[in-house]
Design an enzyme around this catalytic site. Sequence first.
Site, short mmCIF file in Angstrom:
data_model
loop_
_atom_site.label_atom_id
_atom_site.label_comp_id
_atom_site.label_asym_id
_atom_site.label_seq_id
_atom_site.Cartn_x
_atom_site.Cartn_y
_atom_site.Cartn_z
N GLU A 7 0.83 -1.19 0.00
CA GLU A 7 0.00 0.00 0.00
C GLU A 7 0.87 1.26 0.00
O GLU A 7 1.85 1.36 0.75
CB GLU A 7 -0.89 -0.03 1.25
CG GLU A 7 -1.84 1.15 1.39
CD GLU A 7 -2.72 1.03 2.63
OE1 GLU A 7 -3.65 1.84 2.77
OE2 GLU A 7 -2.48 0.12 3.46
N CYS A 58 -5.80 -3.05 1.89
CA CYS A 58 -5.73 -3.05 3.36
C CYS A 58 -7.11 -3.15 4.03
O CYS A 58 -7.69 -4.23 4.08
CB CYS A 58 -4.96 -1.82 3.84
SG CYS A 58 -4.26 -2.05 5.51
N LYS A 107 -9.01 2.47 -2.68
CA LYS A 107 -9.36 1.92 -1.37
C LYS A 107 -10.76 2.39 -0.99
O LYS A 107 -11.06 3.58 -1.02
CB LYS A 107 -8.33 2.38 -0.34
CG LYS A 107 -8.46 1.75 1.04
CD LYS A 107 -7.29 2.20 1.92
CE LYS A 107 -7.28 1.57 3.29
NZ LYS A 107 -6.10 1.99 4.08
#
Length: 540
Positions: free
Chosen positions: A44, A146, A110
Amino acid sequence: MAVLRLALAQHDFPVGAVAANAAKVGDLMAQARSGGADLVVFPELTLSGYPPEDLLLRPSFLAACQQELEALAAGTNGLAALVGFPHSEGEVYNAAALLREGRVAQLAHKQALPNYGVFDDKRYFRPGHASALATLAGVRIGLLICEDVWRPEPAAAAARAGAELIVVINASPWDDAKQAEREAVLVARAQETGCAFAYLNLVGGQDEVVYDGGSLLVNGDGTVAARAPAFVDALLWAEFDPATRTLQAEGWPEPDDACSEAVLYAALVRGIRDYIDKNGFPGVLLGLSGGIDSALTLALAVDALGAGRVTAVMMPTRYTSQLSLDGARMQAERLGVDYHVIDVEPTVDSFIHALTPAFAGKGVDTTEENLQSRTRGVMLMALSNKHGKLLLATGNKSEMAVGYCTLYGDMCGAYAPLKDVYKTVVYRLARWRNAQAGGEEVIPAAVIDRPPSAELRDNQTDQDSLPSYEVLDAILARFIEGEQSQAEIAAAGFAADVVHRVVRLVLVNEFKRRQSAPGPRVTCRAFGRERRYPITSGWR
């Protein structure tokens, strides 16, 4: 049906080092290509490092990340790469770019933005609104970032779109419970969706946060196929079989010791090494008192940096015992560090002499004790200034919690390795480190076995002022990590008056903690950016 060959770059990508991070990505892409990878995966926010914080508010920083991304895309040449970066298009997104065939072929944003603990994603990013799906070598791959995998819906949406394998890139900080939590989440997502998961995590220290790597492969039936070791930089190879939805690791390194003390010790070593090296310091120095906290800090510093970069200083007064003098000298000699003894008694006496007229009518109290600690702090800061070495503070979480420390004294320092380590855990780590030493104690047994003492007055021990550390730490863990009330803690079997005293000490010493050095976060509730209580508060 052919298998998909993956290379997972469990590596450190420092915050702000955009050009250096891009160069490292290019080198790892070349290795992946040589090894026959179809896809190489990076963590990330690879290009910016994580967390970049207010660097994300600078247009020039975002532009530099974009420029490096496009240059990397131009060099894909038959290899696909998934690279994390901050994507700016009016709004800023925490993004993963799939690079292939000389261009940025696809973007994943994300979706779940964490805003708890050490995370502050909602300050900087806008959420994505869909799970991305890519096809490589005939395999349909979901792309998540994530926090997305900690929520059921992003993975479920990827599965509904036809994903067979889900690749998750992460910058997930380590704490002493995190690996088990991650594994449980990934197993649950696999069982819910039938997809296999390749979970790649960042590694390295960044200010108060330490990333462990600890990457995982989970098969479509929820079985764990492979676990990467913590705090090890490695290019991890794996193959995915879409017919069985299974992943096979290839030559992953094995940890030397996976017990909880070994992993925690590795976290602290990594935190020290990266803080010192990334900030360009030639080495460290610390006050070596003959007590267990400074002894463990010295061992950690030597293991992180090597003996040649560490200086230890003993600063005795009339209250310093021969046991302390002998223990400090013995440890310094065994570890081979630069060692100095500076008698601070004359300096303390000069302070007392100068202050005597202003102290008229006042009896001796902790003021005189604090003057000893502050004299040592002045000496250590002078040595740090003169030699350019960063000063390590040696206090632990138990002391920091209840204010059993002196501002501008033993709290002096730019980094505090034990700031998030309770005293009882300090003892466990010291004994574990000695067990690794092949028969020679790195930390003398006499230092571990002695009653803990600040040695600021005759016959002083910590338990003159505090409960036993076993009791203190148990109460602190319930109050700080567990957020339990005083009534709940007392109901668990602790004396109500002791609970009240400990909790009061925690609440009234926030002002000290605000002025303390940063240190590596290794529990689920560290002081600092993760636990932000008001200094001025009527809540008791």
